[in-house]
Design an enzyme around this catalytic site. Structure first.
Site, PDB file in Angstrom:
ATOM      1  N   LYS A   2       0.817  -1.200  -0.113  1.00 16.32           N
ATOM      2  CA  LYS A   2       0.117   0.161  -0.063  1.00 16.32           C
ATOM      3  C   LYS A   2       0.799   1.355   0.037  1.00 16.32           C
ATOM      4  CE  LYS A   2      -0.698  -0.362   5.077  1.00 16.32           C
ATOM      5  NZ  LYS A   2      -1.569   0.265   6.078  1.00 16.32           N
ATOM      6  N   ARG A  47      -9.710   0.094  15.141  1.00 18.57           N
ATOM      7  CA  ARG A  47      -9.745   0.755  13.753  1.00 18.57           C
ATOM      8  C   ARG A  47     -10.916   0.352  12.913  1.00 18.57           C
ATOM      9  NH1 ARG A  47      -4.168   1.047  10.455  1.00 18.57           N
ATOM     10  NH2 ARG A  47      -4.695  -1.307  10.177  1.00 18.57           N
ATOM     11  N   HIS A  50      -5.556  -7.241  13.566  1.00 17.66           N
ATOM     12  CA  HIS A  50      -3.991  -6.386  13.272  1.00 17.66           C
ATOM     13  C   HIS A  50      -4.248  -6.110  14.833  1.00 17.66           C
ATOM     14  CE1 HIS A  50      -1.285  -4.015  11.191  1.00 17.66           C
ATOM     15  NE2 HIS A  50      -1.576  -3.005  11.669  1.00 17.66           N
ATOM     16  N   ARG A  67       1.234 -10.916   6.717  1.00 15.63           N
ATOM     17  CA  ARG A  67       1.237  -9.567   6.001  1.00 15.63           C
ATOM     18  C   ARG A  67       2.498  -8.923   6.368  1.00 15.63           C
ATOM     19  NH1 ARG A  67      -3.515  -9.575   9.034  1.00 15.63           N
ATOM     20  NH2 ARG A  67      -3.017  -7.764  10.246  1.00 15.63           N
ATOM     21  N   TYR A  92      15.499  31.995   3.461  1.00 12.14           N
ATOM     22  CA  TYR A  92      14.275  32.758   4.160  1.00 12.14           C
ATOM     23  C   TYR A  92      14.452  33.025   5.421  1.00 12.14           C
ATOM     24  CZ  TYR A  92      11.625  31.943  -0.067  1.00 12.14           C
ATOM     25  OH  TYR A  92      11.090  31.819  -1.353  1.00 12.14           O
ATOM     26  N   CYS A 128      13.883  25.312   1.451  1.00 14.08           N
ATOM     27  CA  CYS A 128      12.775  26.028   0.636  1.00 14.08           C
ATOM     28  C   CYS A 128      11.946  24.803  -0.037  1.00 14.08           C
ATOM     29  CB  CYS A 128      13.468  26.878  -0.392  1.00 14.08           C
ATOM     30  SG  CYS A 128      14.867  27.989   0.101  1.00 14.08           S
ATOM     31  N   MET A 129      11.048  25.366  -0.968  1.00 12.93           N
ATOM     32  CA  MET A 129      10.090  24.598  -1.578  1.00 12.93           C
ATOM     33  C   MET A 129      10.931  23.615  -2.553  1.00 12.93           C
ATOM     34  SD  MET A 129       6.874  25.084  -4.047  1.00 12.93           S
ATOM     35  CE  MET A 129       6.044  26.576  -2.997  1.00 12.93           C
ATOM     36  N   ASP A 130      11.950  24.084  -3.162  1.00 12.59           N
ATOM     37  CA  ASP A 130      12.551  23.337  -4.346  1.00 12.59           C
ATOM     38  C   ASP A 130      14.025  22.929  -4.045  1.00 12.59           C
ATOM     39  OD1 ASP A 130      10.061  23.626  -5.641  1.00 12.59           O
ATOM     40  OD2 ASP A 130      11.061  25.645  -5.785  1.00 12.59           O
TER      41      ASP A 130
HETATM   42  N1  PMH Z   1      -1.662  -5.450   7.946  1.00 14.96           N
HETATM   43  C1  PMH Z   1      -2.529  -4.420   8.114  1.00 14.96           C
HETATM   44  C2  PMH Z   1      -3.753  -4.269   8.244  1.00 14.96           C
HETATM   45  C3  PMH Z   1      -1.616  -2.830   8.123  1.00 14.96           C
HETATM   46  O1  PMH Z   1      -2.383  -1.790   8.444  1.00 14.96           O
HETATM   47  C4  PMH Z   1      -0.332  -2.924   8.045  1.00 14.96           C
HETATM   48  C5  PMH Z   1       0.662  -1.791   8.121  1.00 14.96           C
HETATM   49  C6  PMH Z   1       0.417  -4.063   7.843  1.00 14.96           C
HETATM   50  C7  PMH Z   1      -0.409  -5.331   7.809  1.00 14.96           C
HETATM   51  C8  PMH Z   1       1.871  -4.310   7.770  1.00 14.96           C
HETATM   52  O2  PMH Z   1       2.614  -3.863   8.753  1.00 14.96           O
HETATM   53  P1  PMH Z   1       4.188  -3.874   8.794  1.00 14.96           P
HETATM   54  O3  PMH Z   1       4.475  -2.568   7.931  1.00 14.96           O
HETATM   55  O4  PMH Z   1       4.482  -3.146  10.359  1.00 14.96           O
HETATM   56  O5  PMH Z   1       4.693  -5.198   8.349  1.00 14.96           O
HETATM   57  N2  PMH Z   1      -0.218  -0.265   8.206  1.00 14.96           N
HETATM   58  C9  PMH Z   1       0.294   0.797   8.857  1.00 14.96           C
HETATM   59  C10 PMH Z   1      -0.397   1.915   9.103  1.00 14.96           C
HETATM   60  O6  PMH Z   1      -1.815   1.875   8.825  1.00 14.96           O
HETATM   61  N3  PMH Z   1       0.006   2.881   9.434  1.00 14.96           N
HETATM   62  O7  PMH Z   1       1.301   2.377   9.752  1.00 14.96           O
HETATM   63  C11 PMH Z   1       1.433   1.041   9.292  1.00 14.96           C
END
Ligand code: PMH
Length: 387
Positions: free
Chosen positions: A41, A138, A167, A223, A269, A315-317
């Site tokens: 993600k 969550r 999770h 995961r 700046y 700065c920005m860039d």
């Molecule tokens: N599964 C879920 C549902 C997650 O949200 C995340 C990471 C992972 C697996 C993977 O976790 P890891 O990178 O610690 O292995 N999610 C997030 C989050 O929402 N903010 O920081 C990490």
């Protein structure tokens, strides 16, 4: 592969061999027949979702996870055929889109199942993983009553419950008591589900911290996010990493301009930096619009293997650095990564910014090209500004 280039000397390097080796080591570490789900993600934690997905799948991961539908579709449109799980909540009106692209969705309320049913027109069932909220607070089903109602809405032929997961909120902390509580709650809820006659084919609870620390609590899938990128899940866990891993991400720039300033001259700046003596100041073409945040004023970067400070406001860039001597325009500046034996790690940037390494690698905007390296050679350049 499309070979593009870029015309500003600032880039992120992603070492694909590190991703490959990290994933191989994760696969070796987890018990046999444990499926590794590569979490890609947020554009693969800033590394590039497609490139990381391809590398992780080659190294032994068998499926992918993303946060929302657009991320899943982007991977499908780029030719990824492996299973993809959407971890967030998808709008019920988009279930047909998921079915037609073979995308697995997360479900966690009877209300969502009702709405999804109303919208669904395709014949094939929607592949679902049921999310249980065992203490993260969550998304997910929390109580027996909710779960019973949910199960009663799972019409056969419309929904296929492939998986069940949860999770953890504190898997990366030294105190394991809350983790243990969540784990026991997950087992209890899983037993409720099985008692209702549902036999999920995939059960998973482990993020990186969990898969590294609790090998006997992984069910049949994990995961893996941060550790796949070669980064540690938390500072507390620094000495608790049982596998070899190497960060894949580094950030570089080059000196675009250099000048000598006199005692009393100011930089940037607000004229916040004032030279105490005659000094060499280099300007590098990276700024807060790239993700090199203003708060990084006075932080260090590497030039010729040595740390030098960022002076004046960012700065920005562009931003300015104080050099110990005159160096040629074009000299390499490493902002995250190694020069020789000296390293500025994502963890160090995170600590300076009072945040976590996850946020640091996600911070860099699409304006910064990503250069992919394999076996020491550039294999791809992604520049979102290219025509
Ligand atoms: N599964 C879920 C549902 C997650 O949200 C995340 C990471 C992972 C697996 C993977 O976790 P890891 O990178 O610690 O292995 N999610 C997030 C989050 O929402 N903010 O920081 C990490």
């Amino acid at each position: 592969m499309e070979q593009l280039t870029f015309y500003r000397d600032t880039w992120i390097e992603i070492d694909l061999d590190s991703i490959y080796n990290n994933v191989k080591n994760i696969c070796k570490h987890v018990p046999e027949n444990t499926e590794v789900i590569a979490v890609v993600k947020a554009n693969g934690y800033g590394h590039g979702a497609l490139q990381v997905a391809e590398e992780a799948l080659t190294a032994g991961a068998s499926s992918l996870a993303v946060a929302f539908m657009d991320e899943a579709l982007a991977l499908r449109h780029r030719g990824i055929t492996a299973p993809i799980l959407v971890l967030g909540i998808t709008r019920p009106q988009d279930v047909d889109l998921a079915v037609s692209h073979d995308i697995t969705l997360t479900a966690c309320s009877a209300e969502w199942l009702h709405a999804a049913k109303q919208h669904k027109k395709t014949k094939r069932p929607v592949c679902l993983h049921v999310k249980l909220d065992t203490g993260m607070g969550r998304i997910g089903i929390r109580e027996m009553g909710e779960l019973k109602e949910f199960i009663s809405c799972l019409d056969e032929g419309i929904f296929d419950v492939e998986g069940v997961y949860t999770h953890f909120a504190t898997a990366d902390e030294l105190d394991t008591s809350y983790f243990e509580e969540q784990y026991q709650t997950f087992r209890t809820m899983l037993a409720w589900i099985e008692a209702e006659g549902i036999q999920p084919r995939k059960v998973h609870c482990a993020n990186s911290a969990t898969l590294l620390r609790f090998k006997d609590k992984l069910f049949n899938a994990v995961r893996s996010g941060i550790i796949m990128y070669g980064l540690t899940p938390s500072v507390e866990m620094n000495s608790l990493i049982p596998i070899e891993k190497k960060p894949a991400f580094s950030l570089h720039s080059r000196i675009a301009h250099i000048k000598k300033i006199s005692k009393g001259d100011t930089v940037g700046y607000g004229a916040t930096y004032q030279a105490e003596a005659e000094e060499w100041i280099g300007t590098i073409p990276i700024g807060y619009a790239d993700g090199w945040l203003r708060k990084l004023q006075d932080f260090s970067v590497l030039v010729n293997g040595k740390r030098v400070p960022v002076v004046g406001r960012i700065c920005m860039d562009q931003c300015m650095i104080r050099l110990t001597e005159k160096v040629p325009v074009g000299t390499l500046v490493t902002l995250i990564g190694k020069q020789g034996d000296t390293e500025v790690s994502a963890e160090e940037v995170a600590s300076y910014l009072e945040t976590i390494n996850y946020e640091v690698v996600c911070l860099f905007s699409s304006r910064v090209p990503r250069v992919y390296i394999q076996k020491g050679a550039v294999v791809e350049i992604v520049n979102h500004l290219a025509p």
